[in-house]
Design an enzyme around this catalytic site. Structure first.
Site, PDB file in Angstrom:
ATOM      1  N   GLY A  50      -5.481 -14.461  -6.095  1.00 26.44           N
ATOM      2  CA  GLY A  50      -5.512 -14.869  -4.692  1.00 26.44           C
ATOM      3  C   GLY A  50      -4.309 -15.780  -4.465  1.00 26.44           C
ATOM      4  O   GLY A  50      -4.064 -16.705  -5.262  1.00 26.44           O
ATOM      5  N   ALA A  51      -3.572 -15.507  -3.380  1.00 26.53           N
ATOM      6  CA  ALA A  51      -2.264 -16.143  -3.211  1.00 26.53           C
ATOM      7  C   ALA A  51      -2.270 -17.677  -3.354  1.00 26.53           C
ATOM      8  O   ALA A  51      -1.545 -18.225  -4.198  1.00 26.53           O
ATOM      9  CB  ALA A  51      -1.662 -15.702  -1.877  1.00 26.53           C
ATOM     10  N   ARG A  87       3.575 -12.930 -11.098  1.00 25.22           N
ATOM     11  CA  ARG A  87       3.185 -11.953 -10.070  1.00 25.22           C
ATOM     12  C   ARG A  87       4.187 -12.066  -8.915  1.00 25.22           C
ATOM     13  O   ARG A  87       4.447 -13.174  -8.434  1.00 25.22           O
ATOM     14  CB  ARG A  87       1.736 -12.204  -9.581  1.00 25.22           C
ATOM     15  CG  ARG A  87       0.707 -12.005 -10.708  1.00 25.22           C
ATOM     16  CD  ARG A  87      -0.715 -11.930 -10.183  1.00 25.22           C
ATOM     17  NE  ARG A  87      -0.968 -10.704  -9.444  1.00 25.22           N
ATOM     18  CZ  ARG A  87      -2.045 -10.509  -8.693  1.00 25.22           C
ATOM     19  NH1 ARG A  87      -2.937 -11.466  -8.541  1.00 25.22           N
ATOM     20  NH2 ARG A  87      -2.216  -9.367  -8.055  1.00 25.22           N
ATOM     21  N   GLN A 196     -12.491  -6.901  -6.135  1.00 24.05           N
ATOM     22  CA  GLN A 196     -12.554  -8.309  -5.717  1.00 24.05           C
ATOM     23  C   GLN A 196     -13.574  -8.515  -4.597  1.00 24.05           C
ATOM     24  O   GLN A 196     -14.111  -9.603  -4.426  1.00 24.05           O
ATOM     25  CB  GLN A 196     -11.188  -8.806  -5.230  1.00 24.05           C
ATOM     26  CG  GLN A 196     -10.140  -8.955  -6.306  1.00 24.05           C
ATOM     27  CD  GLN A 196      -9.274  -7.732  -6.446  1.00 24.05           C
ATOM     28  OE1 GLN A 196      -9.744  -6.605  -6.221  1.00 24.05           O
ATOM     29  NE2 GLN A 196      -8.025  -7.901  -6.812  1.00 24.05           N
ATOM     30  N   ASP A 237      -0.876 -12.187   1.459  1.00 20.87           N
ATOM     31  CA  ASP A 237      -0.091 -12.640   0.303  1.00 20.87           C
ATOM     32  C   ASP A 237       1.318 -13.056   0.684  1.00 20.87           C
ATOM     33  O   ASP A 237       1.941 -13.866   0.001  1.00 20.87           O
ATOM     34  CB  ASP A 237      -0.054 -11.550  -0.771  1.00 20.87           C
ATOM     35  CG  ASP A 237      -1.411 -11.456  -1.438  1.00 20.87           C
ATOM     36  OD1 ASP A 237      -2.296 -10.775  -0.890  1.00 20.87           O
ATOM     37  OD2 ASP A 237      -1.605 -12.115  -2.474  1.00 20.87           O
ATOM     38  N   ASN A 247      -0.885  -7.624   2.027  1.00 21.74           N
ATOM     39  CA  ASN A 247      -2.209  -8.054   1.556  1.00 21.74           C
ATOM     40  C   ASN A 247      -2.736  -6.965   0.633  1.00 21.74           C
ATOM     41  O   ASN A 247      -2.092  -5.927   0.431  1.00 21.74           O
ATOM     42  CB  ASN A 247      -3.157  -8.322   2.732  1.00 21.74           C
ATOM     43  CG  ASN A 247      -4.436  -9.028   2.290  1.00 21.74           C
ATOM     44  OD1 ASN A 247      -4.374 -10.037   1.575  1.00 21.74           O
ATOM     45  ND2 ASN A 247      -5.593  -8.508   2.663  1.00 21.74           N
ATOM     46  N   LYS A 248      -3.905  -7.184   0.082  1.00 21.68           N
ATOM     47  CA  LYS A 248      -4.486  -6.264  -0.904  1.00 21.68           C
ATOM     48  C   LYS A 248      -4.426  -4.815  -0.440  1.00 21.68           C
ATOM     49  O   LYS A 248      -4.697  -4.513   0.727  1.00 21.68           O
ATOM     50  CB  LYS A 248      -5.940  -6.690  -1.159  1.00 21.68           C
ATOM     51  CG  LYS A 248      -6.723  -5.857  -2.138  1.00 21.68           C
ATOM     52  CD  LYS A 248      -6.052  -5.655  -3.459  1.00 21.68           C
ATOM     53  CE  LYS A 248      -5.677  -6.934  -4.173  1.00 21.68           C
ATOM     54  NZ  LYS A 248      -4.718  -6.710  -5.296  1.00 21.68           N
TER      55      LYS A 248
HETATM   56  O1  MRU Z   1      -4.494  -9.190  -6.430  1.00 20.00           O
HETATM   57  P1  MRU Z   1      -5.219 -10.360  -5.825  1.00 20.00           P
HETATM   58  O2  MRU Z   1      -6.684 -10.343  -6.082  1.00 20.00           O
HETATM   59  O3  MRU Z   1      -4.557 -11.667  -6.201  1.00 20.00           O
HETATM   60  O4  MRU Z   1      -5.014 -10.166  -4.263  1.00 20.00           O
HETATM   61  C1  MRU Z   1      -5.578 -11.107  -3.382  1.00 20.00           C
HETATM   62  C2  MRU Z   1      -5.394 -10.760  -1.945  1.00 20.00           C
HETATM   63  O5  MRU Z   1      -4.783  -9.786  -1.584  1.00 20.00           O
HETATM   64  C3  MRU Z   1      -5.910 -11.766  -0.949  1.00 20.00           C
HETATM   65  O6  MRU Z   1      -6.351 -11.140   0.212  1.00 20.00           O
HETATM   66  C4  MRU Z   1      -4.766 -12.736  -0.586  1.00 20.00           C
HETATM   67  O7  MRU Z   1      -4.190 -13.248  -1.750  1.00 20.00           O
HETATM   68  C5  MRU Z   1      -5.219 -13.834   0.275  1.00 20.00           C
HETATM   69  S1  MRU Z   1      -6.193 -15.010  -0.611  1.00 20.00           S
HETATM   70  C6  MRU Z   1      -6.607 -16.285   0.417  1.00 20.00           C
END
Ligand code: MRU
Length: 349
Positions: A50-51, A87, A196, A237, A247-248
């Site tokens: 998560g970012a 990442r 997730q 992100d 985003n994801k």
């Molecule tokens: O690969 P991840 O689980 O780190 O991806 C997370 C996301 O895409 C979240 O939506 C994003 O980081 C926002 S978290 C507040």
């Protein structure tokens, strides 16, 4: 609402503690990290993800690298370089490392001794964590004001406290709306390939006592077509100058579906997720992860031997499909560039 009683990451006795997200929802196990190499591994393997949470963990990682060292400056700078390679997509990581580099640079200018530098690095990491928590609460308030009474909100991935510190951005909006009595339920996208949504977002909602229903990602369109979704709320992100949002993976598909069904799509993120050095989403680096995450489930192959697999971890939602971007500074509507530009670098207000 029951108060959430967890932290994604914290400092404990000269180590970094993480709530290991690969063990959830089965086990709520803290994992203690005592080297920056182990932290880099924890970020890459998504024990912490998560970012904003990645950014906070990395800040603690720089403090950890300096801790107990005779030359804390050199160790801290090496840690910044190592952590920057973990990442590529979430800009919060780079934003946070820059804040730590600024502390190191200040230590040179102000002629700080090693002990003072170690203390300053830990204080900066704690401050980044604290500021994120404050931003989450403001984002929650601003975002909840956009939702209708009795809202059935759909969210994707986990943009909750596990992805920030303890409250969350998109999930912070949902939690706040629930506290305000405006939210009737949450549709939780399972979020293939790493789940997730079903593992983490559902775990958080369960903890808070908020009603939710988990669906596979490919069920969202059908739920929308039946008139069962009033708003889509997601995290981010990296947000480019024009509002294009990484985003994801799967967020873009949801945005297209939402537009087709005339449902608003809100992106909730702290100002540290803005990357105004990038004009649009075309310049955002998209992380590609191991094919095994798609072609296997917990060690069991789900594709034939030799199958080609593509595993981009994020996608880009064009600004034209986003109804509003919610930050701690307020709500921005399209065209986003002017408002985002005004807020950049200003922090919460
Ligand atoms: O690969 P991840 O689980 O780190 O991806 C997370 C996301 O895409 C979240 O939506 C994003 O980081 C926002 S978290 C507040």
């Amino acid at each position: 609402m029951k108060e959430e009683n967890f932290r994604a990451v914290w400092w404990e006795g000269g180590k970094i503690a993480l709530l290991d997200q690969n063990q959830l929802p089965q086990r709520e196990t803290p994992s203690f990290v005592d080297s920056v190499e182990d932290l880099a591994d924890a970020i890459m393997t998504m024990k912490v993800r998560g970012a904003p949470a990645i950014g906070i963990a990395a800040a603690y990682g720089v403090a950890l690298a300096a801790w107990g060292k005779e030359d804390p400056q050199a160790s801290a700078l090496r840690a910044c370089d190592l952590l920057a390679r973990t990442r590529p997509t979430a800009v919060n990581l780079f934003w946070s490392l820059q804040r730590m580099r600024d502390v190191i640079a200040r230590s040179g200018r102000e002629d700080m001794g090693p002990e003072e530098l170690k203390k300053a690095l830990l204080e900066e990491a704690e401050m980044i964590a604290q500021e994120q928590d404050q931003a989450d609460r403001l984002i929650g308030k601003h975002g909840a004001s956009l939702l209708p009474a009795g809202c059935r909100a759909l969210t994707h991935c986990n943009a909750g406290g596990l992805a920030t510190l303890s409250f969350g951005t998109a999930l912070g909006v949902i939690k706040t709306a629930y506290q305000e009595g405006k939210l009737s339920k949450v549709w939780v996208d399972e979020t293939r390939p790493l789940l997730q949504g079903s593992r983490l977002t559902a775990w958080e909602l369960e903890k808070c006592g908020i009603p939710y229903t988990v669906i596979c990602d490919n069920m969202a369109g059908f739920a929308m077509s039946r008139g069962e979704v009033d708003a889509v709320v997601v995290g981010a992100d990296r947000i480019a100058r024009n509002g294009d949002t990484a985003n994801k993976i799967g967020t873009y598909s949801l945005a297209v579906l939402a537009r087709h069904h005339d449902i608003p799509l809100y992106v909730a993120a702290p100002l540290s997720t803005l990357d105004l050095s990038i004009a649009d989403g075309g310049d955002i680096v998209i992380e590609e992860r191991s094919p095994g995450e798609v072609g296997e489930y917990r060690g069991i192959k789900t594709v034939p031997e030799g199958a080609q697999v593509w595993n981009p971890a994020f996608d880009i939602t064009p600004a034209s499909l986003i109804t509003a971007i919610v930050t701690e500074a307020g709500v921005a509507y399209p065209p986003f560039a002017e408002e985002l530009g005004k807020w950049a670098g200003k922090g919460d207000e």
